[in-house]
Motif scaffolding. Structure first.
Motif, mmCIF file in Angstrom:
data_model
loop_
_atom_site.group_PDB
_atom_site.id
_atom_site.type_symbol
_atom_site.label_atom_id
_atom_site.label_comp_id
_atom_site.label_asym_id
_atom_site.label_seq_id
_atom_site.Cartn_x
_atom_site.Cartn_y
_atom_site.Cartn_z
ATOM 1 N N GLN A 196 0.860 -1.272 -0.093
ATOM 2 C CA GLN A 196 0.084 -0.044 0.010
ATOM 3 C C GLN A 196 0.846 1.136 0.037
ATOM 4 O OE1 GLN A 196 -3.330 0.072 -0.212
ATOM 5 N NE2 GLN A 196 -3.858 -2.085 0.234
ATOM 6 N N ASP A 197 0.306 2.296 -0.337
ATOM 7 C CA ASP A 197 1.001 3.553 -0.298
ATOM 8 C C ASP A 197 1.151 4.170 0.968
ATOM 9 O OD1 ASP A 197 1.355 3.559 -3.224
ATOM 10 O OD2 ASP A 197 -0.521 4.994 -3.531
ATOM 11 N N ARG A 198 2.017 5.439 1.228
ATOM 12 C CA ARG A 198 1.999 5.873 2.493
ATOM 13 C C ARG A 198 0.969 6.549 3.192
ATOM 14 N NH1 ARG A 198 6.939 10.000 1.162
ATOM 15 N NH2 ARG A 198 5.416 10.068 -0.841
ATOM 16 N N ALA A 199 -0.078 7.010 2.356
ATOM 17 C CA ALA A 199 -1.201 7.779 2.873
ATOM 18 C C ALA A 199 -2.028 6.466 3.445
ATOM 19 C CB ALA A 199 -1.828 8.219 1.584
ATOM 20 N N HIS A 200 -2.320 5.416 2.967
ATOM 21 C CA HIS A 200 -2.959 4.365 3.395
ATOM 22 C C HIS A 200 -2.494 4.054 4.774
ATOM 23 C CE1 HIS A 200 -5.077 0.556 3.706
ATOM 24 N NE2 HIS A 200 -4.093 0.261 4.271
ATOM 25 N N TRP A 201 -1.165 3.868 4.888
ATOM 26 C CA TRP A 201 -0.637 3.311 6.216
ATOM 27 C C TRP A 201 -0.613 4.482 7.287
ATOM 28 C CZ3 TRP A 201 -0.886 -1.542 6.373
ATOM 29 C CH2 TRP A 201 -0.537 -2.208 5.410
ATOM 30 N N ILE A 202 -0.414 5.587 6.606
ATOM 31 C CA ILE A 202 -0.393 6.823 7.998
ATOM 32 C C ILE A 202 -1.983 6.777 8.480
ATOM 33 C CG2 ILE A 202 -0.350 9.091 8.244
ATOM 34 C CD1 ILE A 202 2.016 9.063 5.981
ATOM 35 N N ARG A 203 -2.858 6.725 7.733
ATOM 36 C CA ARG A 203 -4.191 6.617 8.040
ATOM 37 C C ARG A 203 -4.567 5.451 9.088
ATOM 38 N NH1 ARG A 203 -6.109 6.980 3.661
ATOM 39 N NH2 ARG A 203 -6.832 4.721 3.541
ATOM 40 N N GLU A 204 -4.197 4.416 8.589
ATOM 41 C CA GLU A 204 -4.526 3.316 9.307
ATOM 42 C C GLU A 204 -3.769 2.961 10.677
ATOM 43 O OE1 GLU A 204 -6.734 0.467 8.508
ATOM 44 O OE2 GLU A 204 -7.483 2.077 7.000
ATOM 45 N N PHE A 205 -2.592 3.491 10.682
ATOM 46 C CA PHE A 205 -1.794 3.346 11.972
ATOM 47 C C PHE A 205 -2.233 4.309 12.848
ATOM 48 C CE2 PHE A 205 1.842 1.068 9.459
ATOM 49 C CZ PHE A 205 1.718 0.039 9.862
ATOM 50 N N ASN A 206 -2.213 5.674 12.506
ATOM 51 C CA ASN A 206 -2.711 6.599 13.288
ATOM 52 C C ASN A 206 -4.217 6.574 13.824
ATOM 53 O OD1 ASN A 206 -0.673 8.530 13.887
ATOM 54 N ND2 ASN A 206 -0.552 8.496 11.467
ATOM 55 N N ASP A 207 -5.128 6.143 13.110
ATOM 56 C CA ASP A 207 -6.514 5.940 13.509
ATOM 57 C C ASP A 207 -6.523 4.559 14.403
ATOM 58 O OD1 ASP A 207 -7.434 7.703 11.801
ATOM 59 O OD2 ASP A 207 -8.188 6.238 10.192
ATOM 60 N N GLY A 208 -5.502 3.710 14.438
ATOM 61 C CA GLY A 208 -5.358 2.476 15.238
ATOM 62 C C GLY A 208 -4.540 2.559 16.498
ATOM 63 N N GLY A 209 -4.027 4.058 16.452
ATOM 64 C CA GLY A 209 -3.276 4.261 17.920
ATOM 65 C C GLY A 209 -1.808 3.914 17.797
ATOM 66 N N VAL A 210 -1.134 3.760 16.489
ATOM 67 C CA VAL A 210 0.144 3.622 16.315
ATOM 68 C C VAL A 210 0.718 4.854 15.656
ATOM 69 C CG1 VAL A 210 2.000 2.363 15.068
ATOM 70 C CG2 VAL A 210 -0.126 1.213 16.242
ATOM 71 N N ALA A 211 1.736 5.474 16.202
ATOM 72 C CA ALA A 211 2.370 6.680 15.795
ATOM 73 C C ALA A 211 3.071 6.696 14.435
ATOM 74 C CB ALA A 211 3.225 7.403 16.826
ATOM 75 N N CYS A 212 2.678 7.270 13.559
ATOM 76 C CA CYS A 212 3.213 7.130 12.086
ATOM 77 C C CYS A 212 3.256 8.339 11.346
ATOM 78 C CB CYS A 212 2.331 5.995 11.216
ATOM 79 S SG CYS A 212 2.937 5.568 9.491
ATOM 80 N N GLY A 213 4.036 8.676 10.489
ATOM 81 C CA GLY A 213 4.187 10.148 9.805
ATOM 82 C C GLY A 213 4.843 10.026 8.694
ATOM 83 N N LEU A 214 4.736 11.134 7.640
ATOM 84 C CA LEU A 214 5.913 11.413 6.485
ATOM 85 C C LEU A 214 7.069 11.849 6.938
ATOM 86 C CD1 LEU A 214 3.290 13.350 4.137
ATOM 87 C CD2 LEU A 214 3.989 10.920 3.762
ATOM 88 N N ILE A 215 8.025 11.741 5.885
ATOM 89 C CA ILE A 215 9.274 12.176 6.383
ATOM 90 C C ILE A 215 9.473 13.340 5.120
ATOM 91 C CG2 ILE A 215 11.813 11.810 6.210
ATOM 92 C CD1 ILE A 215 11.067 8.731 6.772
#
Length: 396
Positions: A298-317
């Motif tokens: 999956q693309d970054r946008a997918h994972w950033i959304r999924e992880f943050n919605d699920g309570g796991v810190a994730c972000g762009l560089i």
């Protein structure tokens, strides 16, 4: 134009800024941004050395010296020193970053000034400290990064030491000095007495090593480079999704379980190789490889959304442009506007701490060398005739 405080918070304090380059000017900018009347004392134009950051019209100089006034004084002349002492008598704080011996040679060390001005807070910033075997060495940011241990834990394993991409020793020493000054001013309200405040680039770096020093002092572990991955919390670091890189931070067993479920790998929760932090540390390479296989779907946008919605810190560089255009950064209002009489409209990053009742602003752009000399000297009671004579004699 008299003092224009950038905030009401520190507007009652006057600071004499005898510093140059970055660490000292950073300290004084911190105070100026909160409203102190910071008067930058520089050598006259015809005597100046290479003490500016990319020239006075350069972005670096403009950013570092905003909210200050500037005067010139020839400190090689007795009258220049006498005038400086007269100015210091009106001040609360002096900040300098000469080599430790210079202030004594000029007769403007803390003990000499405090004899007549016991309430003075006097701050010194040096490369390696005011005393000791290396006290007289010239200080430079990258030297302090290396000697302070930072470069040994920065970069990819096996590829040699790496400097941090900002002058972090200079910046931290300046910020710590400003903090020390504020503590001394608070204490003065009780004792009525000033004091000598000092820090160095080396001390700033040793302090900033933080948990890496405690790992050695308390656990006996000498940290090494861990690259883009956290040295003790796994998995935390830079990972590649289908369209580029992102940061993921997994701290603690609960977040580890969330991470596994979001990634579609609930079996990792009970896998003996990954069941706790020590096990994940041993098998970090295998785990990271498996993580990237799944992220590549999956693309970054997918994972950033999924992880943050699920309570796991994730972000762009982000690069600098992307960072400043980030909607959250824009919402926080950190970029401020100011108008320079010479250079026109300017935009600069303001203070990262918000005081709701007494906020910091950028009230004025960086001054030209000596722009406020006659203004400030007139505030000391000097008449125009005396100023003209001093000018003719090269005192300013």
């Amino acid at each position: 134009m008299s003092h224009q405080p950038a905030s009401s918070a520190l507007q009652r304090f006057r600071v004499i800024d005898l510093t140059q380059v970055r660490a000292g000017p950073t300290c004084c900018r911190q105070l100026a941004d909160w409203g102190a009347d910071v008067i930058q004392v520089q050598m006259p134009e015809h005597m100046r050395g290479d003490d500016t950051l990319g020239g006075q019209d350069g972005s670096d100089y403009q950013y570092t010296h905003r909210n200050k006034r500037s005067i010139t004084l020839n400190l090689k002349e007795a009258q220049g020193i006498a005038t400086l002492k007269q100015l210091i008598a009106t001040a609360d704080v002096v900040v300098e970053n000469f080599r430790p011996d210079v202030k004594f040679r000029l007769g403007i060390d803390y003990e000499s000034l405090a004899a007549d001005h016991p309430g003075l807070v006097y701050a010194s910033i040096s490369g390696f400290g005011q005393t000791g075997p290396l006290a007289q060495r010239p200080g430079f940011d990258q030297i302090a990064q290396g000697m302070g241990g930072l470069m040994s834990v920065t970069g990819l394993p096996g590829q040699g030491p790496v400097r941090v991409g900002i002058p972090i020793a200079d910046l931290c020493a300046g910020i710590f000095a400003a903090q020390g000054i504020l503590v001394a001013l608070l204490e003065r309200e009780q004792s009525g007495r000033g004091q000598f405040v000092h820090t160095s680039l080396l001390e700033a770096m040793v302090y900033m090593m933080d948990f890496q020093t405690s790992r050695y002092l308390l656990d006996g572990e000498v940290a090494s480079q861990a690259g883009n991955f956290h040295p003790t919390s796994i998995p935390t670091g830079v990972y590649k999704a289908r369209d580029g890189y992102l940061n993921i931070a997994v701290f603690g067993s609960k977040i580890w379980e969330r991470f596994c479920n979001i990634l579609g790998a609930p079996e990792w929760i009970t896998d003996e190789r990954y069941r706790d932090k020590p096990s994940r540390s041993v098998h970090r390479d295998t785990l990271n490889s498996e993580i990237e296989k799944r992220l590549a779907l999956q693309d970054r946008a997918h994972w950033i959304r999924e992880f943050n919605d699920g309570g796991v810190a994730c972000g762009l560089i982000s690069d600098v442009r992307e960072m400043l255009e980030e909607p959250q950064v824009r919402h926080l209002g950190m970029v401020k506007d100011v108008v320079s009489a010479r250079l026109g409209a300017q935009r600069m990053v303001g203070q990262p701490v918000q005081l709701e009742r007494t906020p910091s602003t950028i009230a004025r752009s960086a001054p030209r060398r000596g722009e406020h000399t006659e203004e400030v000297l007139r505030e000391l009671g000097l008449a125009q005739e005396a100023l003209a004579q001093m000018k003719a004699q090269g005192v300013y």
